[in-house]
Design an enzyme around this catalytic site. Structure first.
Site, short mmCIF file in Angstrom:
data_model
loop_
_atom_site.label_atom_id
_atom_site.label_comp_id
_atom_site.label_asym_id
_atom_site.label_seq_id
_atom_site.Cartn_x
_atom_site.Cartn_y
_atom_site.Cartn_z
N GLU A 89 0.71 -1.16 0.05
CA GLU A 89 0.07 0.00 -0.08
C GLU A 89 0.81 1.24 0.05
O GLU A 89 2.02 1.12 0.51
CB GLU A 89 -1.01 0.02 1.20
N CYS A 102 3.78 8.14 0.43
CA CYS A 102 4.20 7.43 1.22
C CYS A 102 4.48 6.14 0.61
O CYS A 102 3.23 5.34 0.17
CB CYS A 102 3.71 7.47 2.50
N CYS A 109 6.96 -6.74 7.59
CA CYS A 109 7.83 -6.11 8.02
C CYS A 109 8.39 -7.13 9.21
O CYS A 109 7.48 -7.65 9.69
CB CYS A 109 7.61 -4.76 8.64
N CYS A 113 6.90 -3.79 15.73
CA CYS A 113 6.93 -2.63 16.81
C CYS A 113 5.16 -2.88 17.17
O CYS A 113 4.50 -3.23 16.22
CB CYS A 113 6.94 -1.32 16.01
N CYS A 116 2.39 -0.94 15.27
CA CYS A 116 2.06 -1.14 13.84
C CYS A 116 1.48 -2.23 13.33
O CYS A 116 1.99 -3.33 13.61
CB CYS A 116 3.66 -0.79 13.33
N SER A 194 12.58 7.03 6.38
CA SER A 194 12.37 6.59 7.97
C SER A 194 12.63 5.15 8.38
O SER A 194 12.35 4.16 7.92
CB SER A 194 10.96 6.66 8.25
N SER A 217 12.25 6.81 13.82
CA SER A 217 11.29 6.49 14.65
C SER A 217 11.89 6.38 16.10
O SER A 217 12.41 5.21 16.31
CB SER A 217 10.61 5.14 14.16
N LEU A 218 11.37 7.40 16.91
CA LEU A 218 12.14 7.36 18.18
C LEU A 218 11.38 6.66 19.22
O LEU A 218 11.52 5.69 20.00
CB LEU A 218 12.62 8.56 18.66
N ASN A 293 -2.65 6.34 15.21
CA ASN A 293 -3.83 5.78 14.75
C ASN A 293 -4.42 4.49 15.33
O ASN A 293 -3.43 3.68 15.30
CB ASN A 293 -3.64 5.49 13.02
N CYS A 336 0.72 3.03 8.35
CA CYS A 336 1.46 1.75 8.01
C CYS A 336 0.48 0.34 8.10
O CYS A 336 0.29 -0.07 9.22
CB CYS A 336 2.48 1.68 9.09
N1 SAH Z 1 9.91 1.03 9.45
C1 SAH Z 1 10.21 2.56 9.37
C2 SAH Z 1 9.38 3.13 8.45
C3 SAH Z 1 7.89 2.63 8.32
S1 SAH Z 1 6.80 3.22 9.92
C4 SAH Z 1 10.37 3.19 10.65
O1 SAH Z 1 10.05 2.63 11.66
O2 SAH Z 1 10.45 4.30 10.70
C5 SAH Z 1 6.80 4.75 9.40
C6 SAH Z 1 6.18 5.60 10.63
O3 SAH Z 1 4.78 5.45 10.96
C7 SAH Z 1 6.89 5.40 11.75
O4 SAH Z 1 7.31 6.55 12.46
C8 SAH Z 1 5.83 4.66 12.63
O5 SAH Z 1 6.19 4.59 13.71
C9 SAH Z 1 4.65 5.06 12.25
N2 SAH Z 1 3.31 4.37 12.60
C10 SAH Z 1 3.09 3.00 12.52
N3 SAH Z 1 2.13 2.64 12.79
C11 SAH Z 1 1.51 3.96 13.25
C12 SAH Z 1 0.33 3.91 13.77
N4 SAH Z 1 -0.55 2.99 14.08
N5 SAH Z 1 -0.10 5.26 14.04
C13 SAH Z 1 0.68 6.32 13.73
N6 SAH Z 1 1.99 6.01 13.28
C14 SAH Z 1 2.35 4.88 12.96
#
Ligand code: SAH
Length: 366
Positions: A89, A102, A109, A113, A116, A194, A217-218, A293, A336
């Site tokens: 997507e 995006c 993946c 996390c 996510c 990212s 992504s911190l 989200n 994501c």
């Molecule tokens: N793997 C990479 C890029 C993909 S995630 C990374 O970790 O940065 C891209 C961004 O979307 C990240 O900052 C992630 O934390 C955020 N993200 C993932 N799920 C989300 C959600 N449910 N709501 C808001 N942001 C989200």
């Protein structure tokens, strides 16, 4: 699955043409045609026998839009099918200064996390460089864009499904292909990559000579708490990430960005704000706050708008450059991996043999 020509740069296309006994200008024709999203049958500039030989040896345009969802705020979510039937997507966000797409870099993946949706079923496979590029070309075509200055997609963020630095070679190749002069001709300056913080690859990226914007992504200023929501934090500490960011800055001169998803009751207290200030104050960086989200499968909740504003206020009062990102596409499962999951659980895919960018076989839309 046959290799596609979309992963080839102009020089490599020249070699393909030479091997087929064709004149070298054909390489430019193929590059322009496929960067416009044409499949072999549409490349009418080429002779029929050449098209047939290309078709015989190489896969056709690898990404097809199978579904488009439009949000009330103008955000568009695309579902793409790949030649092997996998589904990925992308999201197009419209801003005053242009349109940002995006894109996904992997099917699924493996970072897993906690918040996510992309990692729920693990990694299925890496996308190749042409497939990542194909997402951009397909949406550019679909929205009426052309090559170079005629592009409708003006910026790209590698923030869709997948961890771009876990698919390092294809991602870097994609960044270079994006800059092909006769193709989309998009500088890496218009791209944000990212990462969840894969330190060795962040350092490698600093050496590539690509002016790509690095985003990390911190999501927590504390290693222990971070590891609870991001398993990768068990491998790399925040201190190592900050060192890699400083190195990135020293090599590229580019400011870096931290993404911070605000999760109610987890990482959005003033204790977290204070620690973030301590970590980041004075560094050439910016903090992007995002309210989570909600993801059904995960049982985590975003924090309230009010708490998010308060968190932002604390960071800026503490001297950090920070913004609270507008929530976009919430009504279309903008985060994501969310749409792909819903799609896979509710519907059957489109015909993967019919692959043509922007030529859609849509199954719905709102
Ligand atoms: N793997 C990479 C890029 C993909 S995630 C990374 O970790 O940065 C891209 C961004 O979307 C990240 O900052 C992630 O934390 C955020 N993200 C993932 N799920 C989300 C959600 N449910 N709501 C808001 N942001 C989200």
């Amino acid at each position: 699955m046959k290799e596609t020509l979309l992963s080839f740069n102009k020089k490599e296309l020249g070699e393909v043409m030479a091997a087929l006994g064709e004149k070298s200008y054909r390489a430019g024709q193929v590059l322009r045609a496929q960067s416009s999203g044409l499949c072999f049958d549409e490349m009418t500039e080429l002779s029929k026998p050449l098209r047939a030989r290309l078709k015989e040896n190489y896969g056709d345009f690898p990404v097809m839009i199978i579904k488009t969802l439009k949000s009330r705020d103008g955000t568009e979510k695309y579902l793409f099918s790949l030649a092997d039937g996998n589904v990925i997507e992308g999201v197009l966000m419209k801003y005053k200064y242009g349109n940002t797409l995006c894109v996904s870099t992997q099917v699924g993946c493996r970072m897993n996390c906690a918040f996510c949706a992309s990692g729920i079923s693990g990694l299925i496979r890496n996308l190749d460089a042409g497939e990542i590029l194909g997402e951009v070309i397909a949406v550019n075509r679909k929205t009426g864009g052309g090559l170079s200055d005629e592009r409708k997609v003006t910026n790209v963020v590698l923030m869709g499904s997948g961890e771009p630095l876990d698919n390092y070679e294809n991602t870097v190749k994609f960044l270079r292909l994006l800059g092909e002069k006769e193709g989309l001709n998009m500088s890496a300056r218009n791209v944000s990559l990212s990462t969840c913080g894969l330190v060795p690859q962040m350092r490698m990226l600093a050496e590539e000579g690509l002016p790509v914007n690095l985003t990390v992504s911190l999501h927590s200023p504390f290693d222990g708490e971070r590891a609870k929501i991001m398993p990768v934090a068990k491998s790399y500490s925040i201190a190592e990430i900050l060192d890699a960011c400083a190195y990135y800055f020293s090599r590229t001169g580019r400011r870096y960005i931290f993404e911070y998803v605000l999760i109610g009751g987890e990482n959005a207290d003033n204790r977290h704000a204070r620690a973030l200030i301590g970590l980041l104050k004075g560094k050439p960086c910016h903090v992007n706050l995002i309210r989570l989200n909600d993801v059904k499968e995960k049982g985590l909740k975003g924090c309230s708008e009010r708490d998010a504003r308060e968190f932002l206020r604390e960071l800026t009062a503490g001297g950090l450059s920070a913004t609270l990102r507008r929530r976009m596409g919430e009504d279309i499962e903008g985060a994501c991996g969310q749409l792909r999951r819903r799609f896979l659980s509710e519907e059957t895919g489109a015909d993967p043999n019919e692959v043509c960018a922007g030529k859609t076989k849509e199954t719905g839309g709102i």
